[in-house]
Motif scaffolding. Structure first.
Motif, PDB file in Angstrom:
ATOM      1  N   GLU A 270      -5.246 -84.994 -44.238  1.00 49.84           N
ATOM      2  CA  GLU A 270      -6.028 -84.198 -45.184  1.00 49.84           C
ATOM      3  C   GLU A 270      -5.438 -82.796 -45.265  1.00 49.84           C
ATOM      4  OE1 GLU A 270     -10.668 -83.823 -45.609  1.00 49.84           O
ATOM      5  OE2 GLU A 270      -9.988 -82.189 -44.311  1.00 49.84           O
ATOM      6  N   TYR A 271      -5.343 -82.286 -46.496  1.00 46.66           N
ATOM      7  CA  TYR A 271      -4.822 -80.946 -46.733  1.00 46.66           C
ATOM      8  C   TYR A 271      -5.753 -80.176 -47.660  1.00 46.66           C
ATOM      9  CZ  TYR A 271      -0.295 -82.891 -45.192  1.00 46.66           C
ATOM     10  OH  TYR A 271       0.710 -83.488 -44.481  1.00 46.66           O
ATOM     11  N   THR A 272      -5.760 -78.856 -47.512  1.00 50.37           N
ATOM     12  CA  THR A 272      -6.363 -77.979 -48.508  1.00 50.37           C
ATOM     13  C   THR A 272      -5.290 -76.985 -48.932  1.00 50.37           C
ATOM     14  OG1 THR A 272      -7.172 -76.422 -46.819  1.00 50.37           O
ATOM     15  CG2 THR A 272      -8.683 -78.183 -47.506  1.00 50.37           C
ATOM     16  N   GLY A 273      -5.457 -76.410 -50.106  1.00 49.31           N
ATOM     17  CA  GLY A 273      -4.445 -75.454 -50.536  1.00 49.31           C
ATOM     18  C   GLY A 273      -4.723 -74.888 -51.912  1.00 49.31           C
ATOM     19  N   THR A 274      -3.713 -74.191 -52.444  1.00 48.20           N
ATOM     20  CA  THR A 274      -3.816 -73.533 -53.744  1.00 48.20           C
ATOM     21  C   THR A 274      -2.585 -73.843 -54.588  1.00 48.20           C
ATOM     22  OG1 THR A 274      -5.088 -71.702 -52.779  1.00 48.20           O
ATOM     23  CG2 THR A 274      -4.080 -71.308 -54.927  1.00 48.20           C
ATOM     24  N   ILE A 275      -2.835 -74.218 -55.835  1.00 52.41           N
ATOM     25  CA  ILE A 275      -1.772 -74.460 -56.824  1.00 52.41           C
ATOM     26  C   ILE A 275      -1.820 -73.333 -57.845  1.00 52.41           C
ATOM     27  CG2 ILE A 275      -0.933 -76.007 -58.631  1.00 52.41           C
ATOM     28  CD1 ILE A 275      -2.334 -78.313 -57.099  1.00 52.41           C
ATOM     29  N   HIS A 276      -0.653 -72.758 -58.134  1.00 53.85           N
ATOM     30  CA  HIS A 276      -0.545 -71.728 -59.174  1.00 53.85           C
ATOM     31  C   HIS A 276      -0.037 -72.396 -60.450  1.00 53.85           C
ATOM     32  CE1 HIS A 276       0.023 -67.468 -60.465  1.00 53.85           C
ATOM     33  NE2 HIS A 276       0.841 -68.062 -61.327  1.00 53.85           N
ATOM     34  N   ILE A 277      -0.842 -72.313 -61.500  1.00 55.24           N
ATOM     35  CA  ILE A 277      -0.519 -72.948 -62.772  1.00 55.24           C
ATOM     36  C   ILE A 277       0.233 -71.967 -63.681  1.00 55.24           C
ATOM     37  CG2 ILE A 277      -1.471 -74.075 -64.832  1.00 55.24           C
ATOM     38  CD1 ILE A 277      -1.889 -75.687 -62.315  1.00 55.24           C
ATOM     39  N   GLY A 278       1.260 -72.479 -64.374  1.00 53.27           N
ATOM     40  CA  GLY A 278       1.946 -71.668 -65.373  1.00 53.27           C
ATOM     41  C   GLY A 278       3.359 -71.264 -65.011  1.00 53.27           C
TER      42      GLY A 278
END
Length: 234
Positions: A80-88
């Motif tokens: 299991e992972y959590t995280g942040t994706i930057h769009i654009g």
């Protein structure tokens, strides 16, 4: 607190790997502490059950003694992972290891489109590992080819995403939680997610929270582990 006998007989140590540390560095830190505090043999058995990139934090399972035989079993468990994706925007490494190389429109992206697109990535999917990865091709790591400016053909692999949950939308950032099978690259998931949104994306934060039944909530940092080992036991 651990004793010499416990470490040699075998332990599963749960470590919360800090940002910028390699998995190798974390294991070496534990190895140094254990060997010098507990007077262990120079070549006692110790190893980790699954690498974490330096730019990722979270659960690193380290096995000692006879428990090193469990490493393949542990590596095969769901993660299991959590995280942040930057769009654009995208980067060659699919994360912050390299600089942005292209930007894309995001005006068309809505919350409903994001939630609808997530569904494409649940279940068995085809995924290409990042070119900046440790997989070997023609006797060299892929990242060695990439840093040398060499183009290599990367074959897609089957992997399984059990859950893909969006936990926060604050464009251009999207937070997520993913549970997946062994061999899943979250950087590739972020990159492919951006493409499916008719845009681009890269990973800006990643934390491994679980491996099988083991949770980062029960892990300690390498520095905290240092304090668990009694000094100068003979």
């Amino acid at each position: 607190m651990y004793t010499k006998e416990e470490i040699l007989n075998g332990q599963v140590l749960l470590i919360d790997k800090p940002l910028t540390w390699s998995s190798f560095q974390a294991v070496n830190k534990l190895k140094y502490v254990l060997k010098n505090r507990l007077d262990l043999p120079k070549k006692f058995k110790i190893g980790h059950a699954g690498t974490l990139d330096p730019l990722a934090t979270g659960l690193l399972i380290v096995c000692t003694g006879k428990f090193t035989k469990r490493i393949p079993e542990l590596m095969g468990q769901a993660k299991e992972y959590t995280g942040t994706i930057h769009i654009g925007s995208t980067t060659p490494s699919y994360d912050l290891e390299t600089q942005i190389n292209a930007v894309f429109p995001t005006e068309h992206i809505t919350e409903s489109l994001i939630h609808e697109t997530v569904k494409q990535f649940i279940g068995e999917i085809d995924q290409k590992p990042p070119v900046f990865s440790a997989i070997k091709k023609d006797g060299k790591r892929l990242y060695e080819h990439a840093r040398a400016g060499e183009e290599v053909e990367i074959e897609a692999r089957k992997t399984t995403v059990h859950e893909f949950e969006i936990t926060r939308i604050a464009l251009p950032e999207i937070d997520f939680r993913v549970t997946c099978s062994k061999g899943t690259y979250i950087r590739s998931l972020a990159h492919d997610f951006g493409l499916s949104l008719q845009s681009g994306a890269h990973l800006t934060a990643l934390r491994r929270t679980k491996i099988g039944d083991y949770s980062v909530e029960n892990a300690v940092t390498p520095e905290a582990f240092d304090k668990l080992i009694p000094r100068n036991e003979k």
